[in-house]
Design a protein around this motif. Structure first.
Motif, short mmCIF file in Angstrom:
data_model
loop_
_atom_site.label_atom_id
_atom_site.label_comp_id
_atom_site.label_asym_id
_atom_site.label_seq_id
_atom_site.Cartn_x
_atom_site.Cartn_y
_atom_site.Cartn_z
N ARG A 160 -19.42 -66.16 -3.62
CA ARG A 160 -18.50 -65.38 -4.64
C ARG A 160 -18.92 -64.09 -6.30
O ARG A 160 -19.95 -65.37 -6.46
N ILE A 161 -18.36 -63.43 -6.89
CA ILE A 161 -19.18 -61.74 -6.93
C ILE A 161 -18.05 -61.30 -7.79
O ILE A 161 -17.29 -61.40 -7.12
N ALA A 162 -18.83 -61.84 -9.27
CA ALA A 162 -18.03 -61.20 -10.24
C ALA A 162 -18.82 -59.52 -10.13
O ALA A 162 -19.71 -59.39 -10.65
N VAL A 163 -17.62 -58.90 -9.84
CA VAL A 163 -18.63 -57.15 -9.80
C VAL A 163 -18.13 -56.64 -11.24
O VAL A 163 -16.81 -56.18 -11.65
N ILE A 164 -19.18 -56.34 -12.28
CA ILE A 164 -19.04 -54.90 -13.13
C ILE A 164 -18.97 -53.94 -13.03
O ILE A 164 -19.88 -53.39 -12.73
N SER A 165 -18.03 -52.98 -13.14
CA SER A 165 -18.42 -50.96 -12.35
C SER A 165 -17.54 -50.35 -12.78
O SER A 165 -15.99 -51.46 -13.14
N TYR A 213 -19.67 -49.11 -6.45
CA TYR A 213 -18.43 -50.14 -6.13
C TYR A 213 -18.12 -49.85 -4.73
O TYR A 213 -17.81 -50.69 -3.98
N GLY A 214 -16.95 -48.60 -4.59
CA GLY A 214 -17.08 -48.44 -3.05
C GLY A 214 -17.30 -48.34 -2.09
O GLY A 214 -17.33 -49.28 -1.10
N ASP A 215 -19.49 -48.63 -2.43
CA ASP A 215 -20.33 -48.44 -0.78
C ASP A 215 -20.32 -50.35 -0.89
O ASP A 215 -20.70 -51.02 -0.54
N PHE A 216 -20.58 -50.66 -2.23
CA PHE A 216 -21.19 -51.93 -2.79
C PHE A 216 -19.84 -52.87 -1.40
O PHE A 216 -20.28 -53.85 -0.90
N CYS A 217 -18.91 -52.49 -1.81
CA CYS A 217 -17.71 -53.12 -1.13
C CYS A 217 -17.98 -53.03 0.52
O CYS A 217 -17.58 -53.81 1.20
N ASN A 218 -18.09 -51.76 0.64
CA ASN A 218 -17.63 -51.60 1.94
C ASN A 218 -19.31 -52.30 2.48
O ASN A 218 -19.31 -52.92 4.02
N GLN A 219 -20.41 -52.22 2.39
CA GLN A 219 -21.49 -53.19 2.78
C GLN A 219 -21.11 -54.65 2.97
O GLN A 219 -21.35 -54.96 4.36
N LEU A 220 -20.56 -54.94 2.22
CA LEU A 220 -20.58 -55.77 2.58
C LEU A 220 -19.31 -56.47 3.63
O LEU A 220 -19.22 -58.06 3.57
N GLU A 236 -14.70 -59.89 -7.38
CA GLU A 236 -13.24 -59.81 -8.25
C GLU A 236 -13.93 -58.54 -9.33
O GLU A 236 -15.10 -58.91 -9.98
N LEU A 237 -13.77 -57.66 -9.13
CA LEU A 237 -14.22 -56.39 -10.54
C LEU A 237 -13.72 -56.53 -11.50
O LEU A 237 -12.42 -57.12 -11.68
N PHE A 238 -14.26 -56.33 -12.07
CA PHE A 238 -14.07 -56.69 -13.92
C PHE A 238 -14.72 -55.20 -14.94
O PHE A 238 -15.55 -54.82 -14.24
N GLY A 239 -13.38 -54.10 -14.14
CA GLY A 239 -13.93 -53.20 -15.20
C GLY A 239 -13.61 -52.81 -15.98
O GLY A 239 -14.35 -53.08 -16.95
N VAL A 282 -20.48 -55.58 -22.23
CA VAL A 282 -20.13 -57.42 -23.07
C VAL A 282 -18.79 -57.87 -22.79
O VAL A 282 -19.13 -59.35 -22.94
N GLU A 283 -18.06 -57.18 -23.51
CA GLU A 283 -16.85 -57.32 -22.57
C GLU A 283 -16.27 -58.07 -21.74
O GLU A 283 -15.63 -58.92 -21.30
N ALA A 284 -16.66 -57.08 -20.89
CA ALA A 284 -16.77 -58.16 -19.73
C ALA A 284 -17.57 -59.24 -18.87
O ALA A 284 -16.63 -60.44 -18.33
N LEU A 285 -19.09 -59.16 -19.88
CA LEU A 285 -19.52 -60.13 -19.24
C LEU A 285 -18.90 -61.50 -19.98
O LEU A 285 -18.61 -62.12 -19.75
#
Length: 275
Positions: A151-156, A163-170, A182-185, A198-201
């Motif tokens: 369960r991964i929260a991604v900030i990008s 980000y696209g490469d990361f998702c493709n790797q997984l 789940e992406l936190f833009g 900081v807002e995403a965190l």
């Protein structure tokens, strides 16, 4: 009564006086409060702050015309490793110019990148020293990254190639493991990097139990765009975060303060082995 001067005549007289009294260029140390480009020209707002109160005690506007800026910009970024932006300390060479129609301006002749680079290195060391003094520099390293961190929260940025490469790797992992992402833009370049991340965190922290870890992805790019990841506030937020944070920022040769305080630094889109 003496004949009155026209405004143009008065301004022309001032221009002659300034040309006669200040014929040369001057090297000046100042902080940038605003920097913007328009039609290839650079426009700066410069300030000097009181060292004790941090209150501005001097202000000035400066312009760098396109013919000069086209030469200064690439050299400055290559040596200093950063783009000119608000908050930077610079040493700038200027000469005075008073135009009868447009008024007074400081005209930029040159900018010393070594001065800015030295100031950034000093600030970087100060931030690292403060984080260590606060006892938070290694806090992330003490957290355990679960063997089943799915369960991964991604900030990008949603449009970031990293980000696209990361998702493709997984998605294409050889074990067929399913990951919940789940992406936190966030803004990953420019002056808003700190506030945006900081807002995403903070949003992730409100749902801490729903995630196993956080991944901050920017990917590759110019070294000059990475200065936003070297701030005290951002480093403190990452260091004190309750979940392990993995950073994929820049290339192998780049290491931001954010990378230093994170649980693990990797090259995007590589994932670390769980501990």
């Amino acid at each position: 009564m003496e004949n009155a001067l026209t405004l143009h005549e008065l301004n022309s007289l001032v221009a002659e006086l300034i040309d006669a009294a200040m014929p040369k260029s001057y090297w000046v140390e100042a902080e940038i409060s605003e920097a913007r480009e328009s039609r290839g020209h650079l426009y700066l707002e410069l300030i000097q702050k009181d060292e004790r109160s941090n209150t501005p005690i001097a202000r000035a506007s400066a312009k760098c015309w396109r013919t000069s800026w086209s030469l200064i910009e690439p050299y400055f970024e290559r040596v200093a490793g950063v783009r000119l932006r608000a908050g930077l300390q610079i040493m700038v060479q200027v000469h005075a110019q008073f135009h009868a129609q447009y008024g007074f301006s400081w005209i930029v002749d040159d900018i010393n990148p070594e001065y800015t680079m030295g100031d950034m290195v000093r600030k970087r060391h100060e931030i690292i020293a403060r984080l260590k003094a606060e006892g938070v520099f290694d806090l992330q390293k003490e957290l355990r990254l679960s063997l089943f961190a799915q369960r991964i929260a991604v900030i990008s940025s949603a449009s970031a190639a990293g980000y696209g490469d990361f998702c493709n790797q997984l998605a294409g992992n050889e074990y067929g493991i399913t990951f919940q992402i789940e992406l936190f833009g966030a803004i990953m370049q420019g002056e808003q990097v700190e506030q945006s991340i900081v807002e995403a965190l903070n949003k992730i922290n409100e749902r801490e139990d729903e995630f196993d870890c956080v991944v901050i992805i920017r990917g590759g790019g110019a070294t000059a765009d990475l200065s936003g990841f070297d701030t005290l506030i951002l480093a403190e937020n990452v260091a004190n975060f309750p979940l392990p944070i993995i950073t994929g920022i820049g290339h192998d040769r780049d290491e931001s303060i954010l990378d230093m305080v994170a649980h693990t630094k990797v090259k995007t889109p590589t994932l670390p082995q769980p501990s």
